[in-house]
Scaffold this active site. Sequence first.
Site, PDB file in Angstrom:
ATOM      1  N   HIS A  74     -58.897 -18.834 -38.743  1.00  0.00           N
ATOM      2  CA  HIS A  74     -59.017 -17.199 -38.320  1.00  0.00           C
ATOM      3  C   HIS A  74     -58.811 -17.159 -36.904  1.00  0.00           C
ATOM      4  O   HIS A  74     -57.887 -16.357 -36.412  1.00  0.00           O
ATOM      5  CB  HIS A  74     -60.458 -16.608 -38.502  1.00  0.00           C
ATOM      6  CG  HIS A  74     -60.863 -15.409 -37.862  1.00  0.00           C
ATOM      7  ND1 HIS A  74     -60.136 -14.234 -38.183  1.00  0.00           N
ATOM      8  CD2 HIS A  74     -61.819 -15.189 -37.002  1.00  0.00           C
ATOM      9  CE1 HIS A  74     -60.660 -13.164 -37.412  1.00  0.00           C
ATOM     10  NE2 HIS A  74     -61.683 -13.717 -36.499  1.00  0.00           N
ATOM     11  N   HIS A  98     -62.815 -16.969 -29.318  1.00  0.00           N
ATOM     12  CA  HIS A  98     -63.561 -15.606 -29.327  1.00  0.00           C
ATOM     13  C   HIS A  98     -64.703 -15.575 -30.231  1.00  0.00           C
ATOM     14  O   HIS A  98     -65.694 -14.832 -30.046  1.00  0.00           O
ATOM     15  CB  HIS A  98     -62.630 -14.502 -29.691  1.00  0.00           C
ATOM     16  CG  HIS A  98     -62.266 -14.236 -31.069  1.00  0.00           C
ATOM     17  ND1 HIS A  98     -61.336 -15.015 -32.023  1.00  0.00           N
ATOM     18  CD2 HIS A  98     -63.193 -13.521 -31.989  1.00  0.00           C
ATOM     19  CE1 HIS A  98     -61.267 -14.656 -33.073  1.00  0.00           C
ATOM     20  NE2 HIS A  98     -62.336 -13.763 -33.301  1.00  0.00           N
ATOM     21  N   GLU A 102     -70.672 -16.596 -30.599  1.00  0.00           N
ATOM     22  CA  GLU A 102     -71.476 -15.686 -31.684  1.00  0.00           C
ATOM     23  C   GLU A 102     -71.674 -16.692 -32.895  1.00  0.00           C
ATOM     24  O   GLU A 102     -72.896 -16.411 -33.259  1.00  0.00           O
ATOM     25  CB  GLU A 102     -70.646 -14.534 -32.119  1.00  0.00           C
ATOM     26  CG  GLU A 102     -71.055 -13.594 -33.018  1.00  0.00           C
ATOM     27  CD  GLU A 102     -70.151 -12.697 -33.566  1.00  0.00           C
ATOM     28  OE1 GLU A 102     -70.127 -12.128 -34.641  1.00  0.00           O
ATOM     29  OE2 GLU A 102     -69.355 -12.277 -32.653  1.00  0.00           O
ATOM     30  N   ASP A 103     -70.716 -17.849 -33.165  1.00  0.00           N
ATOM     31  CA  ASP A 103     -71.019 -18.309 -34.562  1.00  0.00           C
ATOM     32  C   ASP A 103     -71.164 -19.500 -34.541  1.00  0.00           C
ATOM     33  O   ASP A 103     -71.593 -20.461 -35.449  1.00  0.00           O
ATOM     34  CB  ASP A 103     -69.812 -17.931 -35.277  1.00  0.00           C
ATOM     35  CG  ASP A 103     -69.686 -16.581 -35.821  1.00  0.00           C
ATOM     36  OD1 ASP A 103     -70.796 -15.974 -35.814  1.00  0.00           O
ATOM     37  OD2 ASP A 103     -68.402 -16.175 -36.063  1.00  0.00           O
ATOM     38  N   ASP A 163     -58.390  -9.216 -33.483  1.00  0.00           N
ATOM     39  CA  ASP A 163     -59.584  -9.959 -34.362  1.00  0.00           C
ATOM     40  C   ASP A 163     -59.553  -9.122 -35.693  1.00  0.00           C
ATOM     41  O   ASP A 163     -59.645  -9.507 -36.844  1.00  0.00           O
ATOM     42  CB  ASP A 163     -60.661  -9.928 -33.467  1.00  0.00           C
ATOM     43  CG  ASP A 163     -62.185 -10.277 -34.352  1.00  0.00           C
ATOM     44  OD1 ASP A 163     -61.763 -11.471 -35.106  1.00  0.00           O
ATOM     45  OD2 ASP A 163     -62.885  -9.600 -34.371  1.00  0.00           O
ATOM     46  N   ASP A 282     -39.148  12.788 -46.016  1.00  0.00           N
ATOM     47  CA  ASP A 282     -40.421  12.472 -45.733  1.00  0.00           C
ATOM     48  C   ASP A 282     -40.585  10.918 -45.705  1.00  0.00           C
ATOM     49  O   ASP A 282     -41.756  10.181 -45.132  1.00  0.00           O
ATOM     50  CB  ASP A 282     -41.113  12.764 -46.952  1.00  0.00           C
ATOM     51  CG  ASP A 282     -41.431  14.233 -47.097  1.00  0.00           C
ATOM     52  OD1 ASP A 282     -41.420  15.078 -46.277  1.00  0.00           O
ATOM     53  OD2 ASP A 282     -41.260  14.830 -48.397  1.00  0.00           O
TER      54      ASP A 282
END
Length: 571
Positions: A74, A98, A102-103, A163, A282
Amino acid sequence: MGDEQPPGRAARALRDVTSRAERAANMAALDPVLRAHRAGYPKSRLAPVRKAYEAAELAHRGQRRKSGEPYIIHPIEVTLILAELGLDTATLQAALLHDTIEDTSYTLDELRADFGDEVAVLVDGVTKLDGSRWGERAEAETFRKMVLAAAADLRVLLIKLADRLHNLRTLGFQPAHKRQRIARQSQELLIPFAERLGMYELKREMDDLCFSVLQPEAHAAIDTALAAREAGGRLLLDPAVRRLRAALKDQRLSAQVILHRRHLWAVHLDVGDHLDTLQPADLFRLLVLVDGEDRDCYIALGAVHTSMSPVPGRLKDFISLPRFNLYRALHTRVIADGGKVMDVIIRTRQMHRMAERGLAAHIHDVAKGQRADVAGRIDLEWLRRLLAWQNDATSADFLESLRGDLRPDLIAAFTTGGEVIPLPPGATPIDFAYALGPEIGNHAIGALVNGKLAPLHARLDNGAVVHILTADTARPSAEGLNAATTPTARLLIRRHLAAQQEDDAAETGRRMVADALAAAGMELLDLECRGVSGSVAGRLGYRELDDMYAAVEAGAVDLASLVAELTTDPA
């Protein structure tokens, strides 16, 4: 038998071999990131990116995503999105890292020691707050924290967008309720952020991914309809393309003419469920990419209007008057063969790059020394104005105001000094006043709109030049609340009116107490000066005298009982 390993050792050895092979595969997954970074920065050093990868891989080792793949994939994919957008080394390092704070057990202090303050600030800016501590407020407070960090360094938002884009790409592995929540939150807040920063390349993909989750049947239907009509549509529009190319050649203008297929969400917004009415125009926009300067776009516009009939009143000049998200182009609507109405967009190649990648393109140019000022080219005043009062806002108020400020259909109003103030359609001078700041809004009494006196409830048109008239004695009113349309203005007016109501209640309650004491031959002011009133208020559970007096006015405190306490208090 004696040569056999103890139970479990063979399994552990096999697991170690597997993990080594897996780590080698993960390291190979970093190669596209390094190639993309080197393509954007030929002289860049790749060692800092590898170092960040190694720290992230070690921190996440053993973790798996819902898909079953190693978690490190990830952050690698997030970093690849940013590398392909041309972001700098520090941003790529932060993207790889990143999720570590947190993890994993990796701390912010450790990260700062290993990678420095710049990377640590970026990682901290995108790190979610602890849900167990913040509860239902966690989402709003995380966004507040992110916006605060972005005010200092916009790269925080770019990491968050990348992310979220990768999370949307892999939503299929999440349970249905979580898919819905993430897609809806993305539509309300993150996609508007992408648009505000000019990141249309990301916005289009995120639009369609959210569309597929929130309205799967409509998404599938329009995807099928567009796929079935694309080839035929190109054939039908080809004569218009050839005629325009010839007209550009007659003007001796070097330009590329492209039939740009629109993304599914944009077409859905136009036609809804009426797929039987879907026309080739369109599906496509006619995109003209000019090899030249700004003035060459106007020459190209002449060629467009010579080769096809322009629709009156549909020319939009975002070159002379750029949008607040870096976007610059000419838009016009024309009638092509067979009466087909088509939208045409004209840009230089540099404008096209900025239109697709927005802030990321500017950051890339600054990092390479090609442009001196990024923030000066981006309208961040809305962000600064939001932050000016957000510390006192509740989580719900903050999110409501943020959603309002990020609406995609904003008009542009101007100060007399030329500053652009984005506002929603139907906005009024009172909205404009509060967009400039709470103090201006609180003291507004009227406005000059395009040089003419106008009331605070007048509707502002796109391009209006507004000067707010103020008076020191003026205060927000119920009439102002009725005139306000933006969440920020309404929240600030309601807050002031509530405070004024509390002040009025306290004043009324104090008068009631003073009159009752006077009837008993005592002075309230004397009791206040001697601390008697404060002592009684404390015993009754009120921190401030005004709170006690307001309770008297509301009937929550019995007046006779209070007077008895005040007259017998020994203080």
